[in-house]
Every structure is written in structure tokens, then in C-alpha cells.
Design a protein around this motif. Sequence first.
Motif, PDB file in Angstrom:
ATOM      1  N   GLU A 251       2.135  -9.131   8.709  1.00 55.12           N
ATOM      2  CA  GLU A 251       3.456  -8.608   9.064  1.00 55.12           C
ATOM      3  C   GLU A 251       3.912  -7.526   8.083  1.00 55.12           C
ATOM      4  OE1 GLU A 251       8.108 -10.068   9.510  1.00 55.12           O
ATOM      5  OE2 GLU A 251       6.607 -11.432   8.674  1.00 55.12           O
ATOM      6  N   CYS A 252       4.303  -6.389   8.638  1.00 56.22           N
ATOM      7  CA  CYS A 252       4.892  -5.332   7.809  1.00 56.22           C
ATOM      8  C   CYS A 252       6.358  -5.698   7.577  1.00 56.22           C
ATOM      9  CB  CYS A 252       4.788  -3.984   8.508  1.00 56.22           C
ATOM     10  SG  CYS A 252       5.512  -2.659   7.523  1.00 56.22           S
ATOM     11  N   LEU A 253       6.732  -5.858   6.301  1.00 57.11           N
ATOM     12  CA  LEU A 253       8.105  -6.257   5.957  1.00 57.11           C
ATOM     13  C   LEU A 253       9.062  -5.078   5.900  1.00 57.11           C
ATOM     14  CD1 LEU A 253       7.288  -8.689   3.003  1.00 57.11           C
ATOM     15  CD2 LEU A 253       7.757  -9.291   5.391  1.00 57.11           C
ATOM     16  N   GLY A 254       8.563  -3.945   5.435  1.00 55.48           N
ATOM     17  CA  GLY A 254       9.416  -2.774   5.291  1.00 55.48           C
ATOM     18  C   GLY A 254       8.827  -1.809   4.291  1.00 55.48           C
ATOM     19  N   SER A 255       9.617  -0.784   3.956  1.00 57.27           N
ATOM     20  CA  SER A 255       9.116   0.229   3.034  1.00 57.27           C
ATOM     21  C   SER A 255      10.252   0.874   2.251  1.00 57.27           C
ATOM     22  CB  SER A 255       8.351   1.312   3.800  1.00 57.27           C
ATOM     23  OG  SER A 255       9.254   2.034   4.628  1.00 57.27           O
ATOM     24  N   GLY A 256       9.869   1.478   1.142  1.00 57.44           N
ATOM     25  CA  GLY A 256      10.820   2.219   0.318  1.00 57.44           C
ATOM     26  C   GLY A 256      10.112   3.392  -0.324  1.00 57.44           C
ATOM     27  N   LYS A 257      10.848   4.461  -0.541  1.00 54.53           N
ATOM     28  CA  LYS A 257      10.273   5.651  -1.182  1.00 54.53           C
ATOM     29  C   LYS A 257      10.111   5.381  -2.677  1.00 54.53           C
ATOM     30  CE  LYS A 257      11.108  10.404  -0.433  1.00 54.53           C
ATOM     31  NZ  LYS A 257      12.112  11.443  -0.242  1.00 54.53           N
ATOM     32  N   ILE A 258       8.958   5.746  -3.226  1.00 56.07           N
ATOM     33  CA  ILE A 258       8.694   5.559  -4.653  1.00 56.07           C
ATOM     34  C   ILE A 258       9.495   6.590  -5.442  1.00 56.07           C
ATOM     35  CG2 ILE A 258       6.928   5.624  -6.463  1.00 56.07           C
ATOM     36  CD1 ILE A 258       4.901   4.757  -4.224  1.00 56.07           C
ATOM     37  N   LEU A 259      10.363   6.093  -6.329  1.00 58.96           N
ATOM     38  CA  LEU A 259      11.202   6.968  -7.145  1.00 58.96           C
ATOM     39  C   LEU A 259      10.670   7.118  -8.560  1.00 58.96           C
ATOM     40  CD1 LEU A 259      14.831   5.759  -6.307  1.00 58.96           C
ATOM     41  CD2 LEU A 259      13.561   7.638  -5.281  1.00 58.96           C
ATOM     42  N   ARG A 260      10.290   6.006  -9.158  1.00 60.28           N
ATOM     43  CA  ARG A 260       9.876   5.998 -10.566  1.00 60.28           C
ATOM     44  C   ARG A 260       8.645   5.145 -10.724  1.00 60.28           C
ATOM     45  NH1 ARG A 260      14.520   3.525 -13.900  1.00 60.28           N
ATOM     46  NH2 ARG A 260      12.921   3.719 -15.489  1.00 60.28           N
TER      47      ARG A 260
ATOM     48  N   ARG B   2      -4.485   3.471  -8.427  1.00 61.94           N
ATOM     49  CA  ARG B   2      -4.731   4.853  -8.805  1.00 61.94           C
ATOM     50  C   ARG B   2      -3.845   5.829  -8.024  1.00 61.94           C
ATOM     51  NH1 ARG B   2      -7.633   8.888  -6.861  1.00 61.94           N
ATOM     52  NH2 ARG B   2      -8.542  10.351  -8.343  1.00 61.94           N
ATOM     53  N   ALA B   3      -3.327   6.827  -8.735  1.00 59.13           N
ATOM     54  CA  ALA B   3      -2.679   8.004  -8.138  1.00 59.13           C
ATOM     55  C   ALA B   3      -1.426   7.695  -7.321  1.00 59.13           C
ATOM     56  CB  ALA B   3      -3.695   8.795  -7.311  1.00 59.13           C
ATOM     57  N   ILE B   4      -0.614   6.769  -7.790  1.00 57.34           N
ATOM     58  CA  ILE B   4       0.687   6.527  -7.168  1.00 57.34           C
ATOM     59  C   ILE B   4       1.587   7.693  -7.578  1.00 57.34           C
ATOM     60  CG2 ILE B   4       2.693   5.001  -7.099  1.00 57.34           C
ATOM     61  CD1 ILE B   4       0.791   2.729  -7.973  1.00 57.34           C
ATOM     62  N   THR B   5       2.332   8.236  -6.623  1.00 54.41           N
ATOM     63  CA  THR B   5       3.131   9.431  -6.890  1.00 54.41           C
ATOM     64  C   THR B   5       4.545   9.263  -6.352  1.00 54.41           C
ATOM     65  OG1 THR B   5       1.084  10.682  -6.554  1.00 54.41           O
ATOM     66  CG2 THR B   5       3.113  11.944  -6.604  1.00 54.41           C
ATOM     67  N   PRO B   6       5.566   9.657  -7.135  1.00 54.18           N
ATOM     68  CA  PRO B   6       6.938   9.644  -6.599  1.00 54.18           C
ATOM     69  C   PRO B   6       7.004  10.466  -5.311  1.00 54.18           C
ATOM     70  CG  PRO B   6       6.975  10.039  -8.958  1.00 54.18           C
ATOM     71  CD  PRO B   6       5.527  10.121  -8.527  1.00 54.18           C
ATOM     72  N   GLY B   7       7.776   9.961  -4.350  1.00 52.03           N
ATOM     73  CA  GLY B   7       7.890  10.640  -3.058  1.00 52.03           C
ATOM     74  C   GLY B   7       7.041   9.976  -1.986  1.00 52.03           C
ATOM     75  N   GLN B   8       5.989   9.263  -2.391  1.00 50.99           N
ATOM     76  CA  GLN B   8       5.200   8.500  -1.425  1.00 50.99           C
ATOM     77  C   GLN B   8       6.004   7.265  -1.029  1.00 50.99           C
ATOM     78  OE1 GLN B   8       1.763   8.013  -4.056  1.00 50.99           O
ATOM     79  NE2 GLN B   8       0.494   9.034  -2.550  1.00 50.99           N
TER      80      GLN B   8
ATOM     81  N   ARG C 262       0.872  -1.185   0.000  1.00 51.28           N
ATOM     82  CA  ARG C 262       0.000   0.000   0.000  1.00 51.28           C
ATOM     83  C   ARG C 262       0.899   1.221   0.000  1.00 51.28           C
ATOM     84  NH1 ARG C 262      -2.070  -0.965   5.936  1.00 51.28           N
ATOM     85  NH2 ARG C 262      -3.827  -1.871   4.829  1.00 51.28           N
ATOM     86  N   PHE C 263       0.337   2.344  -0.474  1.00 49.60           N
ATOM     87  CA  PHE C 263       1.119   3.583  -0.463  1.00 49.60           C
ATOM     88  C   PHE C 263       0.361   4.711   0.222  1.00 49.60           C
ATOM     89  CE2 PHE C 263      -1.224   3.388  -4.387  1.00 49.60           C
ATOM     90  CZ  PHE C 263      -1.750   4.662  -4.544  1.00 49.60           C
ATOM     91  N   ARG C 264      -0.860   4.399   0.708  1.00 49.14           N
ATOM     92  CA  ARG C 264      -1.608   5.349   1.543  1.00 49.14           C
ATOM     93  C   ARG C 264      -2.079   4.594   2.769  1.00 49.14           C
ATOM     94  NH1 ARG C 264      -3.875   7.189  -3.330  1.00 49.14           N
ATOM     95  NH2 ARG C 264      -5.738   5.962  -2.982  1.00 49.14           N
ATOM     96  N   HIS C 265      -2.103   5.287   3.896  1.00 49.84           N
ATOM     97  CA  HIS C 265      -2.350   4.658   5.194  1.00 49.84           C
ATOM     98  C   HIS C 265      -3.603   3.784   5.237  1.00 49.84           C
ATOM     99  CE1 HIS C 265      -2.391   3.945   9.420  1.00 49.84           C
ATOM    100  NE2 HIS C 265      -3.508   4.641   9.587  1.00 49.84           N
ATOM    101  N   GLN C 266      -4.745   4.288   4.775  1.00 46.49           N
ATOM    102  CA  GLN C 266      -5.996   3.552   4.937  1.00 46.49           C
ATOM    103  C   GLN C 266      -6.347   2.668   3.741  1.00 46.49           C
ATOM    104  OE1 GLN C 266      -7.887   3.322   7.593  1.00 46.49           O
ATOM    105  NE2 GLN C 266      -6.686   4.750   8.817  1.00 46.49           N
ATOM    106  N   MET C 267      -5.537   2.700   2.672  1.00 48.36           N
ATOM    107  CA  MET C 267      -5.937   1.964   1.473  1.00 48.36           C
ATOM    108  C   MET C 267      -5.861   0.452   1.676  1.00 48.36           C
ATOM    109  SD  MET C 267      -2.786   2.299  -1.271  1.00 48.36           S
ATOM    110  CE  MET C 267      -3.313   1.032  -2.408  1.00 48.36           C
ATOM    111  N   ALA C 268      -6.659  -0.268   0.899  1.00 46.07           N
ATOM    112  CA  ALA C 268      -6.634  -1.731   0.944  1.00 46.07           C
ATOM    113  C   ALA C 268      -5.288  -2.231   0.432  1.00 46.07           C
ATOM    114  CB  ALA C 268      -7.761  -2.286   0.082  1.00 46.07           C
ATOM    115  N   LEU C 269      -4.854  -3.368   0.947  1.00 44.78           N
ATOM    116  CA  LEU C 269      -3.595  -3.955   0.479  1.00 44.78           C
ATOM    117  C   LEU C 269      -3.775  -4.487  -0.941  1.00 44.78           C
ATOM    118  CD1 LEU C 269      -2.491  -5.849   3.680  1.00 44.78           C
ATOM    119  CD2 LEU C 269      -1.416  -3.836   2.686  1.00 44.78           C
TER     120      LEU C 269
END
Length: 126
Positions: free
Chosen positions: A87-96, A72-78, A43-50
Motif C-alpha cells: 500500500e502506498c501511504l503517501g508522499s512528501g517533497k524532500i526539503l532537507r 545514494r543520491a537523494i536530492t532536495p526537490g525529489q 523510495r525516491f525514484r520510480h524503479q528503485m527498490a523499497l
Amino acid sequence: FKAPSGDHPALYRDLLRTNRVHWIAEEPPAELVREKMMDCHFRFRHQMALVPCVLTLNQDGSVWVTLVKPARAITPGQFAVFYKGDECLGSGKILRMGPSVYTLQQGKNREESPKKEEIDKIEPAT
């Protein structure tokens, strides 16, 4: 670019790349290291479905994220946040991001130019 509507295909993408992922428990998960690919959810927004996705590990520790269905609406920087079950595995900033659904449709439409009889069937816009 401003899309003509909130559900326009230009707003949807199914491929993105992150920077180096910060993994929580395992750096990176053994399955991802072994197979170079791994099914998980994102997910890339807190409340969005996985959203089911496949991660592909790059040598620099970044990942390509291929979504099972465009989001919908994925944006670099998110931040893309990855999960396996609860289990939350980890995260990375969206670049491209990969091409939008709209761009892919345009390319497909150019490859398969309609035949004259198909054009005649299309009704004019009202």
C-alpha cells in the motif's frame, strides 16, 4: 561538490526531512499519530527498490525519514514516497537532508585520532 566516484560516501545519506506529507488513505496514519514514529518503506525514484525506514512525525505535518541503511543520491526537490506492504501511504517533497556518510566518517575520524603505531601501519598510497 563532485564526488570522485559513483559510490563515494559523500553521495549516501540516511536522514532526510520532507515538507507536509500528502497522505492517501488516512491523514496521517493512526500509528504515526499515536506513536509519533512508524516503520515503513520508502523510495525516491520510480524503479528503485523499497528501503526500510522509520518516519518521525513533526508538528507541522512534515516527517523526518531515518533509513535503515544509507541511500545514494537523494536530492532536495525529489519526492519521498512511503509504503506499508504493497500500500502506498503517501508522499512528501524532500526539503532537507542529514549529513552524508562521508561527513559522519570525517567527524568520527576526528574524534578517534589514530595512534602513532596505527599511522606507521598505514601503507602509502600508490
